[in-house]
Design a protein around this motif. Sequence first.
Motif, PDB file in Angstrom:
ATOM      1  N   PHE A  24       0.840  -1.193   0.000  1.00  0.00           N
ATOM      2  CA  PHE A  24       0.000   0.000   0.000  1.00  0.00           C
ATOM      3  C   PHE A  24       0.869   1.235   0.000  1.00  0.00           C
ATOM      4  CE2 PHE A  24       0.504  -1.509   4.322  1.00  0.00           C
ATOM      5  CZ  PHE A  24       0.802  -0.384   5.065  1.00  0.00           C
ATOM      6  N   GLU A  25       0.347   2.279  -0.624  1.00  0.00           N
ATOM      7  CA  GLU A  25       1.065   3.548  -0.704  1.00  0.00           C
ATOM      8  C   GLU A  25       0.752   4.401   0.513  1.00  0.00           C
ATOM      9  OE1 GLU A  25       0.219   5.476  -4.403  1.00  0.00           O
ATOM     10  OE2 GLU A  25       1.066   3.819  -5.566  1.00  0.00           O
ATOM     11  N   VAL A  26       1.741   5.188   0.934  1.00  0.00           N
ATOM     12  CA  VAL A  26       1.579   6.128   2.040  1.00  0.00           C
ATOM     13  C   VAL A  26       2.258   7.438   1.663  1.00  0.00           C
ATOM     14  CG1 VAL A  26       1.441   4.345   3.829  1.00  0.00           C
ATOM     15  CG2 VAL A  26       3.657   5.296   3.226  1.00  0.00           C
ATOM     16  N   VAL A  27       1.887   8.481   2.353  1.00  0.00           N
ATOM     17  CA  VAL A  27       2.550   9.771   2.178  1.00  0.00           C
ATOM     18  C   VAL A  27       3.649   9.855   3.226  1.00  0.00           C
ATOM     19  CG1 VAL A  27       2.252  12.268   2.336  1.00  0.00           C
ATOM     20  CG2 VAL A  27       0.480  10.868   1.259  1.00  0.00           C
ATOM     21  N   PRO A  28       4.892  10.130   2.805  1.00  0.00           N
ATOM     22  CA  PRO A  28       5.975  10.230   3.789  1.00  0.00           C
ATOM     23  C   PRO A  28       5.667  11.298   4.835  1.00  0.00           C
ATOM     24  CG  PRO A  28       6.860  10.213   1.563  1.00  0.00           C
ATOM     25  CD  PRO A  28       5.368  10.350   1.449  1.00  0.00           C
ATOM     26  N   ARG A  29       6.031  11.001   6.063  1.00  0.00           N
ATOM     27  CA  ARG A  29       5.802  11.964   7.148  1.00  0.00           C
ATOM     28  C   ARG A  29       6.813  13.100   7.078  1.00  0.00           C
ATOM     29  NH1 ARG A  29       5.413  10.500  12.820  1.00  0.00           N
ATOM     30  NH2 ARG A  29       7.613  10.165  12.604  1.00  0.00           N
ATOM     31  N   CYS A  30       6.410  14.255   7.562  1.00  0.00           N
ATOM     32  CA  CYS A  30       7.295  15.413   7.648  1.00  0.00           C
ATOM     33  C   CYS A  30       7.671  15.618   9.105  1.00  0.00           C
ATOM     34  CB  CYS A  30       6.612  16.661   7.112  1.00  0.00           C
ATOM     35  SG  CYS A  30       6.233  16.569   5.364  1.00  0.00           S
ATOM     36  N   GLY A  31       8.940  15.493   9.421  1.00  0.00           N
ATOM     37  CA  GLY A  31       9.398  15.712  10.794  1.00  0.00           C
ATOM     38  C   GLY A  31       8.704  14.797  11.782  1.00  0.00           C
ATOM     39  N   ASP A  32       8.186  15.394  12.849  1.00  0.00           N
ATOM     40  CA  ASP A  32       7.499  14.631  13.892  1.00  0.00           C
ATOM     41  C   ASP A  32       5.985  14.615  13.727  1.00  0.00           C
ATOM     42  OD1 ASP A  32       9.838  13.916  15.171  1.00  0.00           O
ATOM     43  OD2 ASP A  32       9.852  15.703  16.452  1.00  0.00           O
ATOM     44  N   ASP A  33       5.511  15.080  12.561  1.00  0.00           N
ATOM     45  CA  ASP A  33       4.066  15.062  12.323  1.00  0.00           C
ATOM     46  C   ASP A  33       3.562  13.630  12.358  1.00  0.00           C
ATOM     47  OD1 ASP A  33       4.119  17.785  11.975  1.00  0.00           O
ATOM     48  OD2 ASP A  33       3.986  17.709   9.783  1.00  0.00           O
ATOM     49  N   PRO A  34       2.361  13.432  12.864  1.00  0.00           N
ATOM     50  CA  PRO A  34       1.796  12.073  12.848  1.00  0.00           C
ATOM     51  C   PRO A  34       1.473  11.683  11.404  1.00  0.00           C
ATOM     52  CG  PRO A  34       0.173  13.636  13.643  1.00  0.00           C
ATOM     53  CD  PRO A  34       1.459  14.395  13.486  1.00  0.00           C
ATOM     54  N   PRO A  35       1.376  10.388  11.135  1.00  0.00           N
ATOM     55  CA  PRO A  35       0.987   9.973   9.786  1.00  0.00           C
ATOM     56  C   PRO A  35      -0.455  10.382   9.507  1.00  0.00           C
ATOM     57  CG  PRO A  35       1.106   8.079  11.246  1.00  0.00           C
ATOM     58  CD  PRO A  35       1.601   9.256  12.022  1.00  0.00           C
ATOM     59  N   ARG A  36      -0.808  10.478   8.232  1.00  0.00           N
ATOM     60  CA  ARG A  36      -2.189  10.770   7.869  1.00  0.00           C
ATOM     61  C   ARG A  36      -3.086   9.671   8.421  1.00  0.00           C
ATOM     62  NH1 ARG A  36      -3.224  11.242   1.759  1.00  0.00           N
ATOM     63  NH2 ARG A  36      -2.619   9.074   1.968  1.00  0.00           N
ATOM     64  N   VAL A  37      -4.304  10.020   8.769  1.00  0.00           N
ATOM     65  CA  VAL A  37      -5.263   9.050   9.298  1.00  0.00           C
ATOM     66  C   VAL A  37      -5.453   7.916   8.290  1.00  0.00           C
ATOM     67  CG1 VAL A  37      -7.671   8.705   9.970  1.00  0.00           C
ATOM     68  CG2 VAL A  37      -6.426  10.722  10.770  1.00  0.00           C
ATOM     69  N   LYS A  38      -5.544   8.262   7.028  1.00  0.00           N
ATOM     70  CA  LYS A  38      -5.729   7.258   5.980  1.00  0.00           C
ATOM     71  C   LYS A  38      -4.564   6.269   5.971  1.00  0.00           C
ATOM     72  CE  LYS A  38      -6.295   6.834   0.985  1.00  0.00           C
ATOM     73  NZ  LYS A  38      -6.428   7.561  -0.275  1.00  0.00           N
ATOM     74  N   ASP A  39      -3.348   6.763   6.132  1.00  0.00           N
ATOM     75  CA  ASP A  39      -2.174   5.881   6.137  1.00  0.00           C
ATOM     76  C   ASP A  39      -2.142   5.023   7.400  1.00  0.00           C
ATOM     77  OD1 ASP A  39      -1.443   6.989   3.720  1.00  0.00           O
ATOM     78  OD2 ASP A  39       0.010   8.365   4.605  1.00  0.00           O
ATOM     79  N   ALA A  40      -2.416   5.623   8.540  1.00  0.00           N
ATOM     80  CA  ALA A  40      -2.402   4.876   9.801  1.00  0.00           C
ATOM     81  C   ALA A  40      -3.473   3.786   9.801  1.00  0.00           C
ATOM     82  CB  ALA A  40      -2.600   5.824  10.978  1.00  0.00           C
ATOM     83  N   SER A  41      -4.611   4.047   9.180  1.00  0.00           N
ATOM     84  CA  SER A  41      -5.689   3.049   9.168  1.00  0.00           C
ATOM     85  C   SER A  41      -5.325   1.818   8.345  1.00  0.00           C
ATOM     86  CB  SER A  41      -6.983   3.669   8.654  1.00  0.00           C
ATOM     87  OG  SER A  41      -6.894   3.941   7.275  1.00  0.00           O
ATOM     88  N   ARG A  42      -4.371   1.955   7.465  1.00  0.00           N
ATOM     89  CA  ARG A  42      -3.961   0.814   6.637  1.00  0.00           C
ATOM     90  C   ARG A  42      -3.313  -0.296   7.465  1.00  0.00           C
ATOM     91  NH1 ARG A  42      -4.572   2.140   1.175  1.00  0.00           N
ATOM     92  NH2 ARG A  42      -4.758   4.365   0.858  1.00  0.00           N
ATOM     93  N   VAL A  43      -2.714   0.050   8.601  1.00  0.00           N
ATOM     94  CA  VAL A  43      -2.156  -0.980   9.486  1.00  0.00           C
ATOM     95  C   VAL A  43      -3.279  -1.904   9.947  1.00  0.00           C
ATOM     96  CG1 VAL A  43      -1.002  -1.410  11.694  1.00  0.00           C
ATOM     97  CG2 VAL A  43      -0.194   0.440  10.196  1.00  0.00           C
ATOM     98  N   GLY A  44      -4.392  -1.343  10.370  1.00  0.00           N
ATOM     99  CA  GLY A  44      -5.539  -2.146  10.790  1.00  0.00           C
ATOM    100  C   GLY A  44      -6.135  -2.957   9.651  1.00  0.00           C
ATOM    101  N   ILE A  45      -6.165  -2.367   8.471  1.00  0.00           N
ATOM    102  CA  ILE A  45      -6.690  -3.086   7.308  1.00  0.00           C
ATOM    103  C   ILE A  45      -5.810  -4.296   7.000  1.00  0.00           C
ATOM    104  CG2 ILE A  45      -7.070  -2.928   4.809  1.00  0.00           C
ATOM    105  CD1 ILE A  45      -7.854   0.071   5.349  1.00  0.00           C
ATOM    106  N   MET A  46      -4.506  -4.104   7.010  1.00  0.00           N
ATOM    107  CA  MET A  46      -3.591  -5.221   6.752  1.00  0.00           C
ATOM    108  C   MET A  46      -3.725  -6.308   7.813  1.00  0.00           C
ATOM    109  SD  MET A  46      -1.977  -4.865   3.912  1.00  0.00           S
ATOM    110  CE  MET A  46      -3.444  -4.103   3.256  1.00  0.00           C
ATOM    111  N   ARG A  47      -3.928  -5.896   9.061  1.00  0.00           N
ATOM    112  CA  ARG A  47      -4.130  -6.885  10.135  1.00  0.00           C
ATOM    113  C   ARG A  47      -5.388  -7.711   9.880  1.00  0.00           C
ATOM    114  NH1 ARG A  47      -3.059  -6.334  15.732  1.00  0.00           N
ATOM    115  NH2 ARG A  47      -5.300  -6.241  15.984  1.00  0.00           N
ATOM    116  N   ARG A  48      -6.475  -7.061   9.483  1.00  0.00           N
ATOM    117  CA  ARG A  48      -7.724  -7.786   9.230  1.00  0.00           C
ATOM    118  C   ARG A  48      -7.589  -8.745   8.051  1.00  0.00           C
ATOM    119  NH1 ARG A  48      -9.495  -2.902  11.055  1.00  0.00           N
ATOM    120  NH2 ARG A  48      -9.863  -1.962   9.027  1.00  0.00           N
ATOM    121  N   ILE A  49      -6.928  -8.313   6.999  1.00  0.00           N
ATOM    122  CA  ILE A  49      -6.706  -9.196   5.851  1.00  0.00           C
ATOM    123  C   ILE A  49      -5.845 -10.386   6.278  1.00  0.00           C
ATOM    124  CG2 ILE A  49      -5.582  -9.403   3.597  1.00  0.00           C
ATOM    125  CD1 ILE A  49      -6.358  -6.414   3.141  1.00  0.00           C
TER     126      ILE A  49
END
Length: 159
Positions: A24-49
């Motif tokens: 899956f594609e993600v947007v690289p993080r800038c500095g200490d910014d948190p990842p985008r919600v869409k990117d972070a949610s992909r961890v849960g999606i991969m776990r469910r799959i």
Amino acid sequence: MTTTAVRTPRATQHRDGAVMSERFEVVPRCGDDPPRVKDASRVGIMRRIAAARLRHRGLDALLDDVMLILSELLTNALLHSGTREISLSIAVRDGFLYLTVTDGMPGSATRKYVNDKAESGRGLALVEALVKENGGDWGTSDGGAQTWCSLAVPAEERP
């Protein structure tokens, strides 16, 4: 009144081969910014799959440990690599379940030793403990662009 028995499908027994291979594609993080919600949610999606595929292959005994390991490895790739794409592969070979997370960004996934007050930094120590408890091993390859681990498939799960 007649009743009809409902048969639930049984999980197929596992066999050597690929369980899943996803990326899956993600947007690289800038500095200490948190990842985008869409990117972070992909961890849960991969776990469910992964959970569904492991259940289908009859590998339920490893499910809880694999879910925790995947959470740690995928989250590390998302938070620390600066990558644009993360891939996950799971396979069974020679009595072991192999998990591989690739972010394509060389680095060093090493276990940190943290004090009791640290708020983070325990993920790979947890992975290491779970892997050892399951008779496996873990490490990195491709200059740290890939983190992998193996877990022994319990004897009762083997054909």
